[in-house]
Design a protein around this motif. Structure first.
Motif, mmCIF file in Angstrom:
data_model
loop_
_atom_site.group_PDB
_atom_site.id
_atom_site.type_symbol
_atom_site.label_atom_id
_atom_site.label_comp_id
_atom_site.label_asym_id
_atom_site.label_seq_id
_atom_site.Cartn_x
_atom_site.Cartn_y
_atom_site.Cartn_z
ATOM 1 N N LYS A 21 3.438 -17.296 -2.720
ATOM 2 C CA LYS A 21 3.953 -18.218 -3.745
ATOM 3 C C LYS A 21 3.319 -17.995 -5.116
ATOM 4 O O LYS A 21 3.250 -18.905 -5.938
ATOM 5 C CB LYS A 21 3.767 -19.674 -3.306
ATOM 6 N N ASN A 23 4.131 -15.526 -7.960
ATOM 7 C CA ASN A 23 4.951 -14.459 -8.526
ATOM 8 C C ASN A 23 4.222 -13.680 -9.618
ATOM 9 O O ASN A 23 4.394 -12.467 -9.755
ATOM 10 C CB ASN A 23 6.246 -15.031 -9.097
ATOM 11 N N GLU A 91 12.376 -13.603 -4.877
ATOM 12 C CA GLU A 91 11.182 -13.697 -5.708
ATOM 13 C C GLU A 91 10.208 -12.565 -5.380
ATOM 14 O O GLU A 91 10.071 -12.161 -4.221
ATOM 15 C CB GLU A 91 10.501 -15.047 -5.491
ATOM 16 N N LYS A 94 7.810 -12.804 -2.434
ATOM 17 C CA LYS A 94 8.436 -12.669 -1.126
ATOM 18 C C LYS A 94 8.632 -11.198 -0.757
ATOM 19 O O LYS A 94 8.510 -10.809 0.406
ATOM 20 C CB LYS A 94 9.781 -13.392 -1.091
#
Length: 330
Positions: A21, A23, A91, A94
């Motif tokens: 989480k 980025n 994202e 991910k």
């Protein structure tokens, strides 16, 4: 092979803790490994573009003087252009967490669903993308050997037979070579026709001047026609060079020892055997703490950021902007 970045080495769980989480950290990681550009040069003005984090894009915005007026350059390009993230809505965190999980020996779709919220269909697509990266690595392994260096080579067939039909169910030919002293090695899939493709793999992965030791398979006969010293081992029992034969056997056993643990699972499709093997070999040649580093270095080799040469669409867009350039008075 590129040196591991400072502070880059981390195991499976440390990697998740670092980037999950996040980025911003994920993009910095991709940039540090060459998978995203550090800077972009405007093809029109030759100036260094500025980066807009909120839109993940680079823009020029430079001005030039024409007849006592300044004209603004409207060149703009996505940070992801040409990269693995090009056209992707997922994202960045991910993407790299997916890779971290895919490169582990605990790979499964259920974890992706629970932790990353990805569907099995999305996971299947990204699995194919990453498989292409490890295949690219297999196809571009560093050659081994050299003048006077002894390299033992061999081929083997992995898989199972469907006895009731007498046909191959899950099989793949594999060819490899290993330096007898240093134990540096390569392994590559050997595709049909075997005899023709074998020599091309030897020329690709073994340097000229190498002393190549093989069995008596006729497909190895052309080796002596090239810049190699070819020695043949006879395993039928009437070996005259027993010491050389023993060394060859031990090297070949080492070469395929770990690979032989790999079995083609039921349900695996033959057209993907190279993908399965490439992933396995990539896992074997890299430790748990540096595998992500080398994987994303390979991503950068396969998808190198390059914005200096515009494609037709960008040129057309740039020309449109050129015709509508904003005029700024002095």
């Amino acid at each position: 092979m590129a040196r591991v970045c400072s502070g880059c080495e981390c195991n499976y769980f440390e990697f998740i803790q670092k980037f999950y989480k996040n980025n911003e950290a994920a993009i910095a990681y991709l940039r540090d490994h060459g998978a995203l550009p550090l800077e972009v040069i405007c093809p029109n003005c030759k100036n260094i573009c500025r980066y807009r984090a909120e839109t993940h894009s680079w823009y020029c915005g430079a001005t030039r003087k024409i007849h006592h007026r300044k004209k603004l350059c409207h060149y703009k390009v996505s940070d992801y252009k040409g990269s693995l993230l090009s056209g992707v809505k997922m994202e960045p965190y991910k993407v790299i967490c997916f890779a971290n999980h895919w490169l582990s020996k605990q790979w499964d779709y259920e974890t992706l669903k629970q932790c990353l919220g990805l569907s099995e269909a999305t996971g299947s697509v990204w699995q194919r993308y990453f498989a292409e990266v490890t295949e690219h690595w297999v196809d571009n392994q560093e050659p081994i050997g050299g003048p006077g260096v002894v390299v033992d080579i061999d081929e083997t067939l992995f898989g199972k037979m469907k006895h009731e039909e007498g046909k191959s169910q899950s099989q793949i030919w594999v060819f490899g070579g290993i330096e007898r002293d240093s134990k540096n090695y390569f392994i590559a899939p050997l595709e049909e026709p075997l005899t023709e493709n074998l020599m091309s793999l030897i020329l690709k992965y073994i340097l000229p001047g190498t002393v190549i030791v093989s069995n008596r398979w006729n497909a190895y006969s052309p080796i002596s026609d090239h810049d190699y010293v070819h020695q043949v081992i006879n395993h039928s029992g009437d070996v005259t060079d027993k010491e050389n034969a023993k060394a060859h056997t031990q090297s070949v056993e080492l070469l395929f020892r770990d690979v032989q643990e790999w079995t083609v699972k039921p349900g695996n499709r033959p057209q993907f055997y190279k993908q399965y093997l490439a992933r396995l070999l990539f896992q074997q040649q890299h430790t748990h703490s540096n595998i992500n580093h080398y994987f994303f270095r390979e991503v950068a080799r396969m998808y190198p950021p390059d914005f200096e040469t515009e494609d037709a669409d960008v040129k057309e867009e740039s020309n449109d902007h050129e015709n509508q350039e904003s005029e700024v008075s002095d």
